[in-house]
Write an enzyme that holds these catalytic residues in place. Structure first.
Site, PDB file in Angstrom:
ATOM      1  N   LYS A 285      -3.264  -2.547   0.037  1.00 27.02           N
ATOM      2  CA  LYS A 285      -2.906  -3.948  -0.259  1.00 27.02           C
ATOM      3  C   LYS A 285      -2.130  -4.528   0.918  1.00 27.02           C
ATOM      4  CE  LYS A 285       0.340  -4.868  -3.420  1.00 27.02           C
ATOM      5  NZ  LYS A 285       0.679  -4.886  -4.841  1.00 27.02           N
TER       6      LYS A 285
ATOM      7  N   ASP B  15      -0.962   0.768  -2.837  1.00 27.96           N
ATOM      8  CA  ASP B  15      -0.683  -0.509  -3.512  1.00 27.96           C
ATOM      9  C   ASP B  15       0.801  -0.834  -3.294  1.00 27.96           C
ATOM     10  OD1 ASP B  15      -1.499  -2.675  -5.102  1.00 27.96           O
ATOM     11  OD2 ASP B  15      -0.822  -1.724  -6.950  1.00 27.96           O
TER      12      ASP B  15
HETATM   13  C1  LIG Z   1       2.826  -2.952  -7.135  1.00 30.67           C
HETATM   14  S1  LIG Z   1       3.699  -1.464  -7.365  1.00 30.67           S
HETATM   15  C2  LIG Z   1       2.389  -0.290  -7.485  1.00 30.67           C
HETATM   16  C3  LIG Z   1       1.682  -0.315  -8.825  1.00 30.67           C
HETATM   17  C4  LIG Z   1       0.770   0.877  -8.994  1.00 30.67           C
HETATM   18  N1  LIG Z   1      -0.416   0.771  -8.139  1.00 30.67           N
HETATM   19  C5  LIG Z   1       0.283   0.983 -10.424  1.00 30.67           C
HETATM   20  O1  LIG Z   1      -0.850   0.589 -10.680  1.00 30.67           O
HETATM   21  O2  LIG Z   1       1.047   1.446 -11.281  1.00 30.67           O
HETATM   22  C6  LIG Z   1       4.350  -1.149  -5.756  1.00 30.67           C
HETATM   23  C7  LIG Z   1       5.183   0.100  -5.660  1.00 30.67           C
HETATM   24  O3  LIG Z   1       5.501   0.339  -4.274  1.00 30.67           O
HETATM   25  C8  LIG Z   1       6.709   1.106  -4.270  1.00 30.67           C
HETATM   26  N2  LIG Z   1       7.305   1.151  -2.916  1.00 30.67           N
HETATM   27  C9  LIG Z   1       7.754   0.118  -2.177  1.00 30.67           C
HETATM   28  N3  LIG Z   1       8.252   0.551  -1.003  1.00 30.67           N
HETATM   29  C10 LIG Z   1       8.092   1.906  -0.989  1.00 30.67           C
HETATM   30  C11 LIG Z   1       8.401   2.922  -0.037  1.00 30.67           C
HETATM   31  N4  LIG Z   1       8.988   2.637   1.139  1.00 30.67           N
HETATM   32  N5  LIG Z   1       8.114   4.214  -0.342  1.00 30.67           N
HETATM   33  C12 LIG Z   1       7.528   4.518  -1.535  1.00 30.67           C
HETATM   34  N6  LIG Z   1       7.214   3.589  -2.470  1.00 30.67           N
HETATM   35  C13 LIG Z   1       7.487   2.292  -2.213  1.00 30.67           C
HETATM   36  C14 LIG Z   1       7.560   0.361  -5.309  1.00 30.67           C
HETATM   37  O4  LIG Z   1       8.615   1.171  -5.760  1.00 30.67           O
HETATM   38  C15 LIG Z   1       6.541   0.012  -6.390  1.00 30.67           C
HETATM   39  O5  LIG Z   1       6.560   0.922  -7.447  1.00 30.67           O
END
Ligand SMILES: C[S@@+](CC[C@H](N)C(=O)[O-])C[C@H]1O[C@@H](n2cnc3c(N)ncnc32)[C@H](O)[C@@H]1O
Length: 204
Positions: free
Chosen positions: A154, A114
């Site tokens: 996603k 996600d």
């Molecule tokens: C929409 S949130 C996910 C929500 C989660 N599915 C939940 O239900 O709690 C997207 C997440 O992707 C993480 N993210 C973005 N880029 C990333 C990367 N390069 N490596 C690890 N995590 C990453 C962000 O920090 C964020 O917490």
């Protein structure tokens, strides 16, 4: 976010039924209902085994996984996550060496992503950013998903989606698009639900 925009955002949130439902039912984020809808339609969560959740903070999908499954749960996120029982968590970037080390010698029955980049509001740029993440996620799938395993990711709709779907179709018996009701209509996000991983790739 500007003070006025933040105020409007908070007002909108208070009218959002999924936000209010998540608060009432104890989920860390409204995104929980997206995975619940995916599970109800596609039944991708294994009862046991190992599940990997990429971009797992703040942990709503982990909460859902714990409801549906007794599998061992692994998660990676750039952000710290409030303690949650029985989660093997790496705070780090999926592009990092630590992420490779964390996953080494493991096999998963389900890989979820996600992950969302820091969006700038420009649809084209945000699409390209999420596709770069999606390519990395697909590398993890090819290396760490068990034969017959499932994968869900996603994506923000855009120019590179067709090619990405073509790649996933090479590796899975079934690849479906899904836009959960809990995903905001204004957002161009959707989920690709890929079932039944085939380890040996088709050759042309
Ligand atoms: C929409 S949130 C996910 C929500 C989660 N599915 C939940 O239900 O709690 C997207 C997440 O992707 C993480 N993210 C973005 N880029 C990333 C990367 N390069 N490596 C690890 N995590 C990453 C962000 O920090 C964020 O917490």
């Amino acid at each position: 976010m500007k003070r006025r925009d933040k105020h409007q955002w908070m007002k909108d949130r208070m009218k959002d039924p999924f936000f209010l439902k998540a608060k009432k039912e104890g989920y860390r984020a409204r995104s929980a209902y997206k995975l619940i809808e995916i599970q109800e339609k596609f039944n991708i969560i294994p009862k046991t085994g190992n599940v990997l959740d990429l971009g797992c903070a703040p942990g709503a999908w982990i909460q859902v996984l714990q409801k549906f499954s007794k599998a061992s749960l692994f998660g990676i996120d750039l952000l710290e996550i409030a303690p949650i029982s029985n989660l093997n968590f790496l705070k780090g970037d999926i592009f990092s060496e630590e992420a490779n080390n964390f996953l080494q010698n493991k096999k998963f029955n389900l890989i979820l992503s996600d992950i969302a980049p820091n969006c700038c509001g420009n649809k084209r740029q945000d699409h390209l950013k999420i596709m770069a993440l999606a390519d990395r996620v697909l590398e993890f799938v090819l290396n760490y998903l068990e034969e017959s395993g499932n994968f869900c990711i996603k994506i923000f709709d855009g120019s590179d989606v067709t090619e990405y779907i073509a790649s996933t179709r090479t590796f899975f018996k079934s690849v479906k698009f899904f836009k959960p009701k809990s995903s905001s209509k204004e957002s161009n996000e959707f989920y690709l639900v890929c079932s039944n991983f085939i380890k040996t790739t088709k050759t042309d």
